[in-house]
Design a protein around this motif. Structure first.
Motif, PDB file in Angstrom:
ATOM      1  N   GLU A  45       0.540   3.221   0.418  1.00  0.00           N
ATOM      2  CA  GLU A  45      -0.930   2.443   0.049  1.00  0.00           C
ATOM      3  C   GLU A  45      -1.672   1.755   1.209  1.00  0.00           C
ATOM      4  O   GLU A  45      -2.492   2.067   1.524  1.00  0.00           O
ATOM      5  N   LEU A  46      -0.688   1.153   1.752  1.00  0.00           N
ATOM      6  CA  LEU A  46      -1.158   0.405   2.922  1.00  0.00           C
ATOM      7  C   LEU A  46      -1.453   1.391   4.238  1.00  0.00           C
ATOM      8  O   LEU A  46      -2.746   1.094   4.768  1.00  0.00           O
ATOM      9  N   PHE A  47      -0.639   2.322   4.246  1.00  0.00           N
ATOM     10  CA  PHE A  47      -0.931   3.267   5.301  1.00  0.00           C
ATOM     11  C   PHE A  47      -2.505   4.101   4.952  1.00  0.00           C
ATOM     12  O   PHE A  47      -3.158   4.171   5.847  1.00  0.00           O
ATOM     13  N   GLU A  48      -2.740   4.384   3.745  1.00  0.00           N
ATOM     14  CA  GLU A  48      -3.453   4.951   3.299  1.00  0.00           C
ATOM     15  C   GLU A  48      -4.824   4.171   3.583  1.00  0.00           C
ATOM     16  O   GLU A  48      -6.107   4.717   3.816  1.00  0.00           O
ATOM     17  N   GLN A  49      -4.595   3.050   3.139  1.00  0.00           N
ATOM     18  CA  GLN A  49      -5.835   2.049   3.340  1.00  0.00           C
ATOM     19  C   GLN A  49      -6.317   2.104   4.628  1.00  0.00           C
ATOM     20  O   GLN A  49      -7.491   2.061   4.957  1.00  0.00           O
TER      21      GLN A  49
END
Lengths: 605, 600
Positions: B241-245
């Motif tokens: 999720e963090l990478f996507e964000q």
């Protein structure tokens, strides 16, 4: 459609959205301020003209005209500057608000549960983050100008008029309420007809879509004339609706102008009489003759803004819905404090995962429909569990629960002996490898996609992962190798190639728990046999769940569960179940021939 | 073709679309002239009032307004009755209002009708384009034309064209009327017009470029969102999720930057327009004073000039945008015209409509795609009422063969006859209607399932529809949907699985009536047992129908009266199951052995 039923503006949705960007407040002040300045400057122009007429033209002399002329030029420049000010403000505000709110929505989506995605199709959510956000922010940003400008110019005009001539002021102010009423009424009608044409337009577009994508089908079914007939019904309605909308729009301006002309006529008569009596100057008369039209502009704008917000109301609600949505699966505050959330993981506190999984009396329902009832399962670390059975029997639900995409309605699921709700979601997910039936890739290169499994992986590790699943051979044949772009959603690769990459990605993640969700169904038999070996070495040391369509892939599982109606119908290893000649035996024989068909076709080609 | 020629041609096409509605347009434009003239005459009411009613100057006004004054009883009479001028104000507004209501109704009638014709023509034309064209053209291309190009045309017809003409007329009429008051001041009034137009044309060009960059950034953000949503499971399962964000933020920031740049350029355009207009207003206000004091114009005429500038400034500011739209319309019209010139398929309407239950005979049929030979001098006969199965690998030509029977393609050489009649002499609609072609990936239309099933036979009653669905083994599936047979299929409704689509298309075929049925791998997504039961039910019902089965499944092939094996466009084996099993190295036998090996 939502848009049809919404006639009023509910402020709550707008407040929700704007609260996401309260630090942009300074722009609001700036825009309204510059708008008001522009309104004031516009009024000054009229007043100055009045002065010019009375001071210089009525007396036919030019003494002292130069400073007034310079002042007039300055005022025009000021207007342009004010317009630059509010334009810049609104432009920046729109760009920032759109980007801010879209980012907030995206962030929220990363935390929402699958129940949200089940209820809303991808296209629907996408349009909330794109056109809906754009539409609402555009409405907010640009209407502020008209608010500042309109309020200031109406108030200014009223004060100015009263100072100059009370009688004429009253005449002009009398026309404001009916003008506002008419404007609101027409805007409502125009809005209604525009909605009708917009709805028809979207129907026509989907008809075009279908006519084009289904052109060949229509041909073989000989439906050309029939479809064309149906299409023509749509275009006829479109013409009629467009005409009606144009008619209403065309009526608005004449009616308003006529109304204004009544007040202008009255001003001309009464004011003219006053001029003859020496109670009014020509400049003042000219001022009153033009001010009606000047005041009409902000009124018209207000009506337009109101309609704009009305028609953006549905969009605002759709955006607010994303912002206020609550995930079904949430980590408790204690868990968050200890383990962190997805954006701020506190990995230092994470216990390592061994991979022991226990389902204890688990119930699960989709709405009212029970999918699993009192489901029990104990899996030791390193075991491979295969799930087989009819679609809808509950296989995917078991996997979804295991991944904590959903949580049990009753009972609990333990990971390494602890209820997984006492750990964070990201803790479990970080230990998970997952391969889907339809492989999903992201735009970017093959390398980027494999690296997705482990963002810190070196190129050598990436190549190694590709080699383990046998993806290296096709990748190295590509001109750009690992730097080959996969296209949007991986569209430049074949399904089999995408699947191999998604395998390499999962292997690179080096997970403790591995889930293969019908993962091999799109790989041809030959390739499948090759990756079979790689999969097996991988599964060896990890807890694995394999949901399989082709049963040949799971012969070596430690335990095969035949799932039907949310229950375990049979379980055991391949040999035991085949000997039993029950459901598994039946399924196996059926699937076997399907595999063979695929194989024999390859022989022929 | 050079660009100017192409443009000329596309505007020629535009002119062609107006055929039949030119009377409306001509009348509309005539009314527009009156409307504009009126808007320039109205300020003269105040002008004359100031000069000759409230003051005592002699009447000094152009002939047309002097004539109106005469109609109202002459200036001497009006001096006694100021109310006449007030009434004249209202009459002028009412007259202008009436014109500005009737005029759009006239031009609208034409514009909306032209748009309707254009849409209809497009739809009908695409449907009647030959199969070869459709299969070679990316659907995205056609959809783009159907939506954005037709939209551009629609906007041109109902808006842009009028705005353009309106502005041109406005300047012409305005210049004429203003010049009749005072020529030098008129020239000054228009002094900034060319500058304003050039300024806006220059900016619009730059804005178009920025819009392109903006749209590029926008589509990248959309891709990130879309991929994140469709891959939600992957994102969650990998905990990225963090990478996507972060990925999203990076693209979103680029878009934010482009959005700011775009808005900033727009604001600059508006600023320059406001500034230039301000100069124009100041120029006329100040010069007007000098002219008045010198006695070149009267005070009343001065107020009229102040009003005139305000009438044409806004349309002039818009001219750059309008011209930009006109050139975009030229491009759209050119693209549409190219498509419209694509020849439609010849349906042989009024051709022979024989019964098709006779023998199908292919006589030395060859067919190539480009340089690739798909069917090579193929001769074969399928007897009327016979069930024939065809086995062949990818590229063996079996599907092409079916397309030739429906005349989606025509052979390069050789002839195909059914019951002794050359299919080229038959009415194509008849031919296709009598041959039921069931595809591997059938297309269902976005309407209710019921309407989908009876699409070829709209008179079919509910009972008949249900029976067909039962035979095709789809009835139970349909009942499991929320609204049963009324459930919508496609974008706005349920998505059917591959197997459900195949079975639905079989039910659809059953409801039609056919002399020949072709199953092109039509049950591949259905399990073997269901496949068999469907075909048994079909055979009972459609006895006497010539049936062609294309399949890889031995269990399906076995049941045919005769099996044809195709390889690289040639017939390599034919005969019954028993006969083909006798061939020691036969393809059929080899396939049979692989498929049955592990079961036995």
């Amino acid at each position: 459609m939502n848009e049809e039923t919404n006639q009023t503006i509910h402020i709550s949705a707008w407040r929700t959205i704007l609260s996401q960007a309260d630090h942009r407040g300074k722009y609001f002040v700036l825009i309204v301020g510059f708008g008001a300045a522009a309104g004031l400057v516009q009024l000054l122009t009229s007043l100055l003209r009045m002065y010019i007429i009375d001071r210089f033209l009525s007396t036919m002399q030019l003494r002292g005209f130069l400073p007034i002329a310079v002042l007039f030029v300055l005022i025009q420049a000021l207007y342009a500057l004010a317009s630059y000010g509010f334009g810049t403000g609104s432009g920046l505000l729109e760009a920032h608000l759109t980007a801010d709110v879209r980012e907030k929505c995206f962030r929220k989506l990363q935390t929402l549960s699958f129940s949200f995605f089940d209820k809303n199709a991808v296209g629907n959510i996408l349009s909330r983050l794109t056109s809906d956000v754009g539409r609402t922010m555009e409405a907010v940003s640009w209407s502020l100008i008209d608010v500042g400008y309109g309020v200031m110019s109406i108030i200014g005009a009223i004060i100015g008029m009263f100072v100059i001539n009370r009688k004429l002021a009253v005449i002009l102010i009398l026309v404001i309420p009916p003008l506002a009423l008419i404007s609101m009424g027409f805007r409502q009608l125009i809005l209604k007809y525009n909605r009708a044409t917009r709805r028809l337009n979207s129907q026509i577009i989907s008809s075009f879509n279908e006519g084009i994508t289904g052109a060949v089908a229509s041909k073989t079914l000989v439906l050309e004339d029939q479809s064309y007939g149906e299409f023509r019904e749509l275009t006829v309605s479109m013409r009629k609706a467009s005409f009606r909308a144009a008619e209403v729009s065309a009526l608005y301006m004449p009616v308003a102008s006529l109304l204004i002309s009544f007040s202008t006529a009255a001003v001309l008569y009464i004011g003219g009489t006053d001029v003859l009596r020496g109670l009014l100057t020509i400049g003042e008369l000219n001022f009153f003759m033009n001010i009606g039209t000047m005041m009409f502009e902000p009124i018209r704008n207000f009506a337009a803004i109101f309609a704009e917000f009305q028609s953006a109301q549905a969009a605002a609600e759709r955006v607010a819905e994303v912002l206020t949505a609550e995930p079904d699966v949430q980590d408790s505050p204690e868990v968050l404090a200890r383990y962190g959330d997805v954006f701020h993981p506190k990995t230092e506190n994470w216990e390592p995962v061994r991979g022991e999984i226990t389902f204890e009396h688990v119930d699960f329902r989709y709405g009212a429909e029970p999918v699993l009832t009192d489901f029990n399962l104990h899996v030791l670390p390193g075991q491979t569990i295969a799930l087989v059975g009819e679609t809808g029997g509950g296989k995917s639900t078991i996997v979804n629960l295991l991944c904590r995409f959903y949580e049990p309605c009753a009972g609990r699921i333990l990971v390494d002996g602890t209820d997984y709700r006492d750990r964070s979601q990201i803790w479990l997910h970080s230990a998970l490898g997952y391969v889907l039936q339809t492989p999903h890739l992201f735009s970017g290169t093959i390398r980027d996609n494999i690296r997705y499994g482990n963002l810190e992986a070196t190129d050598a590790e990436i190549r190694n992962a590709a080699r383990l699943v046998g993806a290296d051979r096709f990748i190295e044949k590509l001109e750009k190798g690992y730097n080959t772009e996969v296209g949007e959603g991986g569209s430049l690769l074949s399904t089999g190639q995408k699947q191999l990459i998604s395998f390499a990605r999962a292997i690179l993640a080096d997970p403790r728990i591995f889930v293969l969700d019908e993962a091999t169904s799109s790989i041809d038999t030959e390739t499948e046999q090759e990756i079979q070996a790689a999969i097996e070495t991988l599964l060896g040391s990890r807890t694995s769940f394999v949901v399989a369509h082709r049963l040949s892939t799971i012969r070596n599982a430690d335990r095969i569960l035949v799932i039907d109606g949310g229950k375990i119908l049979e379980q055991g290893n391949h040999r035991e179940l085949m000997a039993k000649k029950g459901r598994y035996y039946e399924l196996y024989m059926g699937y076997q021939t399907e595999d063979q068909i695929q194989q024999s076709v390859q022989v022929m080609a | 073709m050079n660009e100017s020629n192409e443009k000329k041609q596309s505007f020629g096409a535009l002119w062609g679309y107006t055929r039949g509605y030119r009377r409306y347009l001509a009348l509309g434009f005539l009314l527009l002239l009156f409307e504009l003239a009126l808007s320039f005459i109205s300020p003269l009411v105040l002008s004359v009032t100031i000069d000759s009613v409230l003051d005592t100057k002699p009447l000094n006004t152009p002939w047309y307004f002097a004539w109106i004054i005469q109609l109202c009883g002459g200036i001497g009479y009006i001096r006694q009755h100021l109310a006449i001028m007030a009434v004249l104000t209202v009459i002028m507004a009412a007259l202008a209002g009436a014109l500005s209501f009737v005029r759009p109704c006239l031009t609208g009638t034409a514009a909306f009708q032209i748009s309707e014709n254009l849409r209809n023509r497009f739809y009908s034309h695409v449907g009647r384009l030959p199969f070869s064209y459709l299969s070679a053209t990316p659907t995205g291309d056609l959809i783009q034309r159907a939506t954005s190009d037709i939209d551009t045309m629609q906007r041109f017809m109902s808006g842009v064209l009028l705005e353009l003409l309106r502005t041109v007329f406005l300047l012409a009429v305005g210049f004429f009327i203003m010049a009749s008051l005072n020529l030098p001041l008129t020239v000054l009034s228009f002094a900034m017009t060319p500058v304003i137009v050039l300024d806006s044309i220059w900016f619009i060009r730059r804005i178009d470029q920025i819009v392109e960059r903006y749209e590029g950034a926008e589509s990248k953000v959309y891709t990130v969102i879309q991929e994140n949503l469709t891959g939600a499971r992957v994102v969650r399962a990998f905990g990225s999720e963090l990478f996507e964000q972060e990925k999203f933020v990076q693209h979103n920031e680029t878009l934010r930057g482009e959005h700011i740049a775009l808005n900033r350029t727009l604001v600059r355009l508006w600023f320059t327009l406001d500034l230039l207009s301000g100069i124009q207003i100041a120029l006329i206000t100040i010069a007007g004073v000098l002219f008045t004091v010198r006695g070149s114009i009267t005070l009343g005429q001065y107020t009229a000039f102040l009003s005139y500038v305000m009438i044409f400034l806004f349309p002039v500011q818009n001219l750059g945008r309008v011209l930009g739209n006109v050139s975009r319309t030229g491009v759209a019209a050119g693209r549409l015209e190219t498509l419209f010139r694509e020849p439609e398929e010849d349906y042989v309407e009024g051709g022979l409509t024989p019964n098709l239950s006779g023998d199908i005979v292919l006589d030395h049929v060859s067919f190539s795609f480009g340089t690739e030979r798909v069917l090579d001098d193929l001769c074969l006969t399928i007897h009327g009422g016979e069930t024939v199965a065809i086995l062949g690998g990818t590229g063996s030509g079996k599907t092409t063969l079916m397309y030739l029977l429906q005349r989606l393609y025509d052979p390069d050489s050789g002839t195909i006859t059914i019951g002794g009649t050359d299919i080229r002499s038959m009415d194509k609609g008849h031919l296709r209607r009598r041959i039921g072609l069931i595809m591997q990936e059938p297309f269902l239309f976005s309407r209710s399932i019921r309407d989908n099933l009876r699409i070829q036979n709209r008179d079919a009653g509910d009972q008949a529809v249900e029976n067909a669905a039962r035979i095709a083994n789809i009835h139970e599936d349909i009942l499991s949907f929320d609204q049963g047979y009324d459930t919508l299929v496609g974008e706005r409704g349920v998505t059917l699985s591959g197997g459900q689509k195949q079975r639905a298309s079989i039910a659809r075929t059953i409801l039609g009536s056919h002399d020949i049925l072709i199953f092109d791998d039509a049950l591949s997504a259905v399990d073997t047992r269901t496949d068999q039961s469907i075909r048994r039910a079909l055979r009972e019902r459609q006895a006497g129908t010539t049936t062609i089965l294309i399949s890889h499944r031995i269990s399906t092939l076995m049941e045919a009266d005769r099996i044809l094996v195709l390889e690289q466009g040639r017939l390599v084996e034919q005969g019954s199951h028993q006969e083909l099993m006798q061939l020691p190295n036969g393809v059929y036998r080899r396939v049979y052995e692989i498929q049955t090996a592990s079961v036995s």
